[in-house]
Design an enzyme around this catalytic site. Structure first.
Site, PDB file in Angstrom:
ATOM      1  N   ARG A 194       0.831  -1.209   0.000  1.00  0.00           N
ATOM      2  CA  ARG A 194       0.000   0.000   0.000  1.00  0.00           C
ATOM      3  C   ARG A 194       0.858   1.249   0.000  1.00  0.00           C
ATOM      4  O   ARG A 194       0.494   2.268  -0.583  1.00  0.00           O
ATOM      5  CB  ARG A 194      -0.914   0.006   1.228  1.00  0.00           C
ATOM      6  CG  ARG A 194      -2.014  -1.045   1.206  1.00  0.00           C
ATOM      7  CD  ARG A 194      -2.729  -1.077   2.536  1.00  0.00           C
ATOM      8  NE  ARG A 194      -1.827  -1.454   3.618  1.00  0.00           N
ATOM      9  CZ  ARG A 194      -2.092  -1.324   4.900  1.00  0.00           C
ATOM     10  NH1 ARG A 194      -3.241  -0.805   5.276  1.00  0.00           N
ATOM     11  NH2 ARG A 194      -1.227  -1.728   5.814  1.00  0.00           N
TER      12      ARG A 194
ATOM     13  N   TYR B 286      -1.650  -3.910  -5.705  1.00  0.00           N
ATOM     14  CA  TYR B 286      -1.779  -5.359  -5.719  1.00  0.00           C
ATOM     15  C   TYR B 286      -2.322  -5.840  -7.057  1.00  0.00           C
ATOM     16  O   TYR B 286      -1.925  -6.893  -7.566  1.00  0.00           O
ATOM     17  CB  TYR B 286      -2.705  -5.830  -4.598  1.00  0.00           C
ATOM     18  CG  TYR B 286      -2.268  -5.413  -3.204  1.00  0.00           C
ATOM     19  CD1 TYR B 286      -0.920  -5.369  -2.864  1.00  0.00           C
ATOM     20  CD2 TYR B 286      -3.207  -5.081  -2.238  1.00  0.00           C
ATOM     21  CE1 TYR B 286      -0.519  -4.994  -1.598  1.00  0.00           C
ATOM     22  CE2 TYR B 286      -2.813  -4.715  -0.957  1.00  0.00           C
ATOM     23  CZ  TYR B 286      -1.472  -4.663  -0.640  1.00  0.00           C
ATOM     24  OH  TYR B 286      -1.082  -4.299   0.620  1.00  0.00           O
TER      25      TYR B 286
ATOM     26  N   LEU C 152      -1.309 -10.635   3.396  1.00  0.00           N
ATOM     27  CA  LEU C 152      -2.095  -9.474   3.793  1.00  0.00           C
ATOM     28  C   LEU C 152      -2.839  -9.732   5.103  1.00  0.00           C
ATOM     29  O   LEU C 152      -2.895 -10.867   5.590  1.00  0.00           O
ATOM     30  CB  LEU C 152      -3.074  -9.121   2.673  1.00  0.00           C
ATOM     31  CG  LEU C 152      -2.428  -8.736   1.336  1.00  0.00           C
ATOM     32  CD1 LEU C 152      -3.494  -8.533   0.274  1.00  0.00           C
ATOM     33  CD2 LEU C 152      -1.569  -7.492   1.479  1.00  0.00           C
TER      34      LEU C 152
ATOM     35  N   HIS D  79      -7.269 -12.050   3.008  1.00  0.00           N
ATOM     36  CA  HIS D  79      -6.707 -13.288   2.454  1.00  0.00           C
ATOM     37  C   HIS D  79      -7.594 -13.875   1.360  1.00  0.00           C
ATOM     38  O   HIS D  79      -7.125 -14.237   0.278  1.00  0.00           O
ATOM     39  CB  HIS D  79      -6.499 -14.321   3.556  1.00  0.00           C
ATOM     40  CG  HIS D  79      -5.348 -14.015   4.453  1.00  0.00           C
ATOM     41  ND1 HIS D  79      -5.025 -14.787   5.544  1.00  0.00           N
ATOM     42  CD2 HIS D  79      -4.437 -13.008   4.423  1.00  0.00           C
ATOM     43  CE1 HIS D  79      -3.963 -14.285   6.143  1.00  0.00           C
ATOM     44  NE2 HIS D  79      -3.598 -13.191   5.486  1.00  0.00           N
TER      45      HIS D  79
ATOM     46  N   LYS E 119      -1.729 -18.102   6.693  1.00  0.00           N
ATOM     47  CA  LYS E 119      -2.789 -18.551   7.592  1.00  0.00           C
ATOM     48  C   LYS E 119      -3.359 -17.329   8.330  1.00  0.00           C
ATOM     49  O   LYS E 119      -2.653 -16.328   8.464  1.00  0.00           O
ATOM     50  CB  LYS E 119      -2.257 -19.598   8.559  1.00  0.00           C
ATOM     51  CG  LYS E 119      -1.042 -19.114   9.399  1.00  0.00           C
ATOM     52  CD  LYS E 119      -1.467 -18.203  10.516  1.00  0.00           C
ATOM     53  CE  LYS E 119      -0.351 -17.407  11.090  1.00  0.00           C
ATOM     54  NZ  LYS E 119      -0.842 -16.386  12.037  1.00  0.00           N
TER      55      LYS E 119
ATOM     56  N   ARG F 299      -3.648  -7.329  14.661  1.00  0.00           N
ATOM     57  CA  ARG F 299      -4.166  -8.602  15.147  1.00  0.00           C
ATOM     58  C   ARG F 299      -5.218  -8.440  16.247  1.00  0.00           C
ATOM     59  O   ARG F 299      -5.857  -9.416  16.644  1.00  0.00           O
ATOM     60  CB  ARG F 299      -3.010  -9.487  15.607  1.00  0.00           C
ATOM     61  CG  ARG F 299      -2.234 -10.070  14.435  1.00  0.00           C
ATOM     62  CD  ARG F 299      -0.930 -10.702  14.849  1.00  0.00           C
ATOM     63  NE  ARG F 299       0.112  -9.706  15.026  1.00  0.00           N
ATOM     64  CZ  ARG F 299       1.409 -10.000  15.138  1.00  0.00           C
ATOM     65  NH1 ARG F 299       1.808 -11.257  15.095  1.00  0.00           N
ATOM     66  NH2 ARG F 299       2.299  -9.038  15.297  1.00  0.00           N
TER      67      ARG F 299
ATOM     68  N   ASP G 215      -4.913 -15.573  14.953  1.00  0.00           N
ATOM     69  CA  ASP G 215      -3.489 -15.407  14.682  1.00  0.00           C
ATOM     70  C   ASP G 215      -2.649 -16.555  15.230  1.00  0.00           C
ATOM     71  O   ASP G 215      -1.892 -17.191  14.500  1.00  0.00           O
ATOM     72  CB  ASP G 215      -2.994 -14.079  15.262  1.00  0.00           C
ATOM     73  CG  ASP G 215      -1.574 -13.777  14.834  1.00  0.00           C
ATOM     74  OD1 ASP G 215      -1.355 -13.503  13.644  1.00  0.00           O
ATOM     75  OD2 ASP G 215      -0.666 -13.855  15.686  1.00  0.00           O
TER      76      ASP G 215
END
Length: 299
Positions: free
Chosen positions: A8, A29, A45, A50, A68, A136, A148
């Site tokens: 970004r 992207y 990302l 995702h 993940k 997160r 996470d």
């Protein structure tokens, strides 16, 4: 070879490219995934992006290694899996521990019958993240300790437990009314054995990375099965005695990259498929529901 990067913030992208010797920087992207010279995309990302960017990369004809958790929830995982099934592209979830020899050895010990019939599987991943501005901790970004850290614990419980379990109960410690800073869940597997997963980003349990498998004849304990390259121990205890096994310090990420390249170049099947991701996200969703929290949502 990494041929291009996008971010970004174009200045950050250029700095990253310069540091790692990457030749090209894309301004978006979209520009990266439509680059005809790129065969495969790594999608690291935030969680809520995702699914959408894996789908976009697939639409652009790229193979995808997706960080993940695979998606924000199981419904989105099913959508992405269906999209991947309609192509000849490789889509792989980045559970790097799954490709390390330590994981293969744990599976081998369980399958050998040395521990006997399984009784209980425990998986834990906790580490301190006191910076509460971190992405997160944001519900809008599909954050939370379970997403996470806990997605690893859920995956390990499924891998070593030999099946996808049902969620019996779950308890969350909250950062805010929507976001968990820690989570514990009790599981039951189809064969009758039980399981527990524990994870946290901020709790009294500051650091724990472990797995334990208990059978009728003994148990194994794995210290740091997530990233054995840094430190690890696999201890097996049965009536016949105790032993400790150790493994290569080659990075789990290197094994994961080998597996992804083998799949793309030689058609070798991967272990962390979209179908596997659906199973993992199904358990994660069930844990959130059992804890009285809303499911994470895609961006």
């Amino acid at each position: 070879m990494v041929s291009a990067v996008a971010a970004r913030d174009s200045d950050r992208a250029r700095a990253f490219a310069a540091k790692h010797g990457i030749a090209r920087v894309h301004d978006s992207y979209d520009a990266l995934i439509t680059d005809p010279e790129i065969d495969a995309v790594y999608n690291p990302l935030p969680n809520h992006l995702h699914g959408s960017w894996t789908r976009a990369a697939l639409d652009a004809g790229k193979h995808v290694l997706c960080e993940k958790p695979f998606t924000a929830n199981a419904e989105e995982a099913r959508e992405i899996a269906a999209a991947a099934a309609g192509t000849d592209r490789v889509v792989m979830e980045a559970f790097h521990y799954r490709y390390h020899p330590m994981t293969a050895r744990i599976e081998e010990i369980i399958a050998s019958g040395e521990l006997g019939e399984l009784r209980h599987v425990d998986a834990a991943l906790s580490f301190p993240l006191p910076r509460f501005s971190d992405i997160r901790y944001h519900y809008s970004l599909a954050g939370g300790a379970l997403m996470d850290a806990g997605c690893y614990a859920v995956h390990m419980a499924r891998t070593f437990g030999g099946a996808t379990p049902e969620v019996v109960s779950a308890q969350a410690k909250l950062r805010d009314p929507l976001v968990d800073r820690a989570m514990t869940a009790q599981l039951r597997f189809p064969a009758g054995h039980t399981g527990t997963i524990r994870c946290s980003l901020w709790s009294t349990n500051l650091l724990q990375i472990s797995a334990r498998v208990v059978g009728e004849h003994g148990e194994l304990r794995a210290l740091n099965p997530l990233m054995p390259q840094y430190f690890h121990r696999l201890r097996v205890s049965t009536a016949k005695g105790r032993r400790v096994e150790r493994f290569t310090h080659r990075a789990s990420y290197a094994y994961q990259l080998d597996a992804f390249a083998d799949a793309v170049l030689r058609g070798v099947p991967v272990r962390t498929t979209p179908a596997d991701a659906i199973e993992n996200m199904t358990v994660i969703d069930a844990i959130y529901q059992a804890a009285g929290l809303p499911l994470r949502q895609p961006g």
